[in-house]
Design a protein around this motif. Structure first.
Motif, PDB file in Angstrom:
ATOM      1  N   ILE A 193       0.864  -1.173   0.000  1.00 33.38           N
ATOM      2  CA  ILE A 193       0.000   0.000   0.000  1.00 33.38           C
ATOM      3  C   ILE A 193       0.902   1.224   0.000  1.00 33.38           C
ATOM      4  CG2 ILE A 193      -1.744   1.282   1.303  1.00 33.38           C
ATOM      5  CD1 ILE A 193      -2.674  -1.517   2.344  1.00 33.38           C
ATOM      6  N   VAL A 194       0.768   2.010  -1.062  1.00 34.92           N
ATOM      7  CA  VAL A 194       1.605   3.197  -1.245  1.00 34.92           C
ATOM      8  C   VAL A 194       0.708   4.425  -1.137  1.00 34.92           C
ATOM      9  CG1 VAL A 194       3.146   4.432  -2.816  1.00 34.92           C
ATOM     10  CG2 VAL A 194       3.147   1.923  -2.782  1.00 34.92           C
ATOM     11  N   VAL A 195       1.065   5.331  -0.249  1.00 33.23           N
ATOM     12  CA  VAL A 195       0.332   6.587  -0.062  1.00 33.23           C
ATOM     13  C   VAL A 195       1.256   7.702  -0.539  1.00 33.23           C
ATOM     14  CG1 VAL A 195      -0.787   8.107   1.611  1.00 33.23           C
ATOM     15  CG2 VAL A 195      -0.853   5.616   1.948  1.00 33.23           C
ATOM     16  N   GLU A 196       0.771   8.490  -1.507  1.00 34.66           N
ATOM     17  CA  GLU A 196       1.617   9.540  -2.084  1.00 34.66           C
ATOM     18  C   GLU A 196       0.804  10.741  -2.559  1.00 34.66           C
ATOM     19  OE1 GLU A 196       4.714  10.320  -2.430  1.00 34.66           O
ATOM     20  OE2 GLU A 196       5.664   8.472  -1.782  1.00 34.66           O
ATOM     21  N   LEU A 235      -1.324  -3.269 -10.160  1.00 35.58           N
ATOM     22  CA  LEU A 235      -2.066  -2.192  -9.521  1.00 35.58           C
ATOM     23  C   LEU A 235      -3.531  -2.627  -9.439  1.00 35.58           C
ATOM     24  CD1 LEU A 235      -2.235   0.696  -8.385  1.00 35.58           C
ATOM     25  CD2 LEU A 235      -2.465   1.499 -10.739  1.00 35.58           C
ATOM     26  N   MET A 236      -4.005  -2.876  -8.230  1.00 41.21           N
ATOM     27  CA  MET A 236      -5.367  -3.367  -8.041  1.00 41.21           C
ATOM     28  C   MET A 236      -6.376  -2.229  -7.937  1.00 41.21           C
ATOM     29  SD  MET A 236      -4.493  -6.392  -8.320  1.00 41.21           S
ATOM     30  CE  MET A 236      -6.110  -7.102  -8.219  1.00 41.21           C
ATOM     31  N   GLN A 237      -5.963  -1.130  -7.314  1.00 38.60           N
ATOM     32  CA  GLN A 237      -6.894  -0.024  -7.104  1.00 38.60           C
ATOM     33  C   GLN A 237      -6.104   1.244  -6.793  1.00 38.60           C
ATOM     34  OE1 GLN A 237      -9.433  -0.545  -3.666  1.00 38.60           O
ATOM     35  NE2 GLN A 237     -10.775   1.137  -4.219  1.00 38.60           N
ATOM     36  N   VAL A 238      -6.656   2.374  -7.217  1.00 34.81           N
ATOM     37  CA  VAL A 238      -6.151   3.687  -6.807  1.00 34.81           C
ATOM     38  C   VAL A 238      -7.325   4.390  -6.151  1.00 34.81           C
ATOM     39  CG1 VAL A 238      -5.157   5.886  -7.529  1.00 34.81           C
ATOM     40  CG2 VAL A 238      -4.590   3.802  -8.783  1.00 34.81           C
ATOM     41  N   LYS A 239      -7.080   4.902  -4.963  1.00 40.82           N
ATOM     42  CA  LYS A 239      -8.140   5.584  -4.229  1.00 40.82           C
ATOM     43  C   LYS A 239      -7.629   6.950  -3.798  1.00 40.82           C
ATOM     44  CE  LYS A 239     -11.284   4.778  -0.387  1.00 40.82           C
ATOM     45  NZ  LYS A 239     -11.611   3.865   0.722  1.00 40.82           N
ATOM     46  N   LYS A 240      -8.384   7.981  -4.104  1.00 46.76           N
ATOM     47  CA  LYS A 240      -8.033   9.338  -3.685  1.00 46.76           C
ATOM     48  C   LYS A 240      -8.665   9.565  -2.315  1.00 46.76           C
ATOM     49  CE  LYS A 240      -7.340  12.605  -6.758  1.00 46.76           C
ATOM     50  NZ  LYS A 240      -5.985  12.980  -6.452  1.00 46.76           N
ATOM     51  N   ILE A 241      -7.828   9.775  -1.278  1.00 49.14           N
ATOM     52  CA  ILE A 241      -8.372   9.950   0.069  1.00 49.14           C
ATOM     53  C   ILE A 241      -8.577  11.418   0.425  1.00 49.14           C
ATOM     54  CG2 ILE A 241      -7.599   7.742   0.950  1.00 49.14           C
ATOM     55  CD1 ILE A 241      -5.272   9.225   2.317  1.00 49.14           C
ATOM     56  N   PHE A 248      -5.500  15.741  -2.529  1.00 54.96           N
ATOM     57  CA  PHE A 248      -4.050  15.831  -2.665  1.00 54.96           C
ATOM     58  C   PHE A 248      -3.310  14.505  -2.569  1.00 54.96           C
ATOM     59  CE2 PHE A 248      -5.955  19.306  -0.228  1.00 54.96           C
ATOM     60  CZ  PHE A 248      -5.910  20.307  -1.198  1.00 54.96           C
ATOM     61  N   ILE A 249      -3.967  13.476  -2.063  1.00 57.81           N
ATOM     62  CA  ILE A 249      -3.257  12.220  -1.763  1.00 57.81           C
ATOM     63  C   ILE A 249      -3.997  11.018  -2.331  1.00 57.81           C
ATOM     64  CG2 ILE A 249      -2.491  10.707   0.110  1.00 57.81           C
ATOM     65  CD1 ILE A 249      -2.025  13.195   1.797  1.00 57.81           C
ATOM     66  N   ASN A 250      -3.229  10.140  -2.975  1.00 59.73           N
ATOM     67  CA  ASN A 250      -3.757   8.877  -3.503  1.00 59.73           C
ATOM     68  C   ASN A 250      -3.194   7.714  -2.722  1.00 59.73           C
ATOM     69  OD1 ASN A 250      -5.091  10.217  -5.520  1.00 59.73           O
ATOM     70  ND2 ASN A 250      -3.909   9.369  -7.193  1.00 59.73           N
ATOM     71  N   ILE A 251      -3.956   6.638  -2.666  1.00 56.81           N
ATOM     72  CA  ILE A 251      -3.476   5.361  -2.154  1.00 56.81           C
ATOM     73  C   ILE A 251      -3.454   4.391  -3.329  1.00 56.81           C
ATOM     74  CG2 ILE A 251      -3.831   3.435  -0.583  1.00 56.81           C
ATOM     75  CD1 ILE A 251      -5.345   5.271   1.251  1.00 56.81           C
ATOM     76  N   TYR A 252      -2.305   3.762  -3.542  1.00 58.97           N
ATOM     77  CA  TYR A 252      -2.143   2.735  -4.572  1.00 58.97           C
ATOM     78  C   TYR A 252      -2.110   1.385  -3.872  1.00 58.97           C
ATOM     79  CZ  TYR A 252      -0.697   6.665  -7.496  1.00 58.97           C
ATOM     80  OH  TYR A 252      -0.641   7.859  -8.182  1.00 58.97           O
ATOM     81  N   TYR A 253      -3.009   0.485  -4.269  1.00 61.36           N
ATOM     82  CA  TYR A 253      -3.053  -0.875  -3.719  1.00 61.36           C
ATOM     83  C   TYR A 253      -2.431  -1.811  -4.728  1.00 61.36           C
ATOM     84  CZ  TYR A 253      -6.428   1.127  -0.451  1.00 61.36           C
ATOM     85  OH  TYR A 253      -7.046   1.899   0.496  1.00 61.36           O
ATOM     86  N   LEU A 254      -1.355  -2.480  -4.331  1.00 65.47           N
ATOM     87  CA  LEU A 254      -0.570  -3.320  -5.238  1.00 65.47           C
ATOM     88  C   LEU A 254      -0.501  -4.759  -4.746  1.00 65.47           C
ATOM     89  CD1 LEU A 254       2.393  -0.795  -5.342  1.00 65.47           C
ATOM     90  CD2 LEU A 254       0.646  -1.034  -7.115  1.00 65.47           C
ATOM     91  N   THR A 255      -0.415  -5.670  -5.699  1.00 66.23           N
ATOM     92  CA  THR A 255      -0.156  -7.090  -5.377  1.00 66.23           C
ATOM     93  C   THR A 255       0.946  -7.576  -6.290  1.00 66.23           C
ATOM     94  OG1 THR A 255      -1.881  -7.847  -6.903  1.00 66.23           O
ATOM     95  CG2 THR A 255      -2.501  -7.574  -4.596  1.00 66.23           C
TER      96      THR A 255
END
Length: 132
Positions: free
Chosen positions: A78-81, A116-122, A125-132
């Motif tokens: 899980i990458v938050v950027e 990349l399973m999902q990108v979610k904008k929280i 300004f910030i996205n969460i990338y869900y990776l497997t």
């Protein structure tokens, strides 16, 4: 874990942050090219507002490949950027160019062999990338 290397990661913002907030006691120091985790031993890795400090794309790919190798078969990263986008430009002005575009992140993840399973904008300004 802390991958900061003052010889490689030379952005002024990280230098300021390191002075204001020294590493947490007992934090494990690692190299981006050798994170020191055994294969298939990790369930989940969180990389929170840090991966953009690795400025070199090849270094980023190597870093994420190592995390992929350490993941168990059903593991996740899980990458938050922040992103280089209009929202961050409105807040940080030219400072937004310190961040990378979603396209760049997707290229890094793909070249590291991650899905990349999902990108979610929280926030705007910030996205969460869900990776497997």
């Amino acid at each position: 874990m802390d991958f900061y290397n003052s010889a490689k990661h030379t952005e002024i913002s990280i230098e300021r942050a390191r002075k204001a907030y020294p590493p947490y006691p007992n934090t494990m120091l690692i190299e981006t090219t050798n994170i020191g985790l055994s294969a298939k031993t990790i369930d989940c890795v969180f990389v929170i507002l840090a991966a953009h400090e690795i400025r070199d794309m090849q270094e980023q790919i190597i870093f994420f490949r190592q995390m992929k190798q350490a993941l168990r078969d059903d593991g996740k990263i899980i990458v938050v950027e922040h992103n280089r986008d209009i929202y961050n430009f409105l807040v940080y002005n030219f400072g937004c160019f310190h961040f990378f575009s979603p396209r760049r992140w997707k290229e890094v993840f793909k070249n590291a062999g991650l899905a990349l399973m999902q990108v979610k904008k929280i926030t705007p300004f910030i996205n969460i990338y869900y990776l497997t």
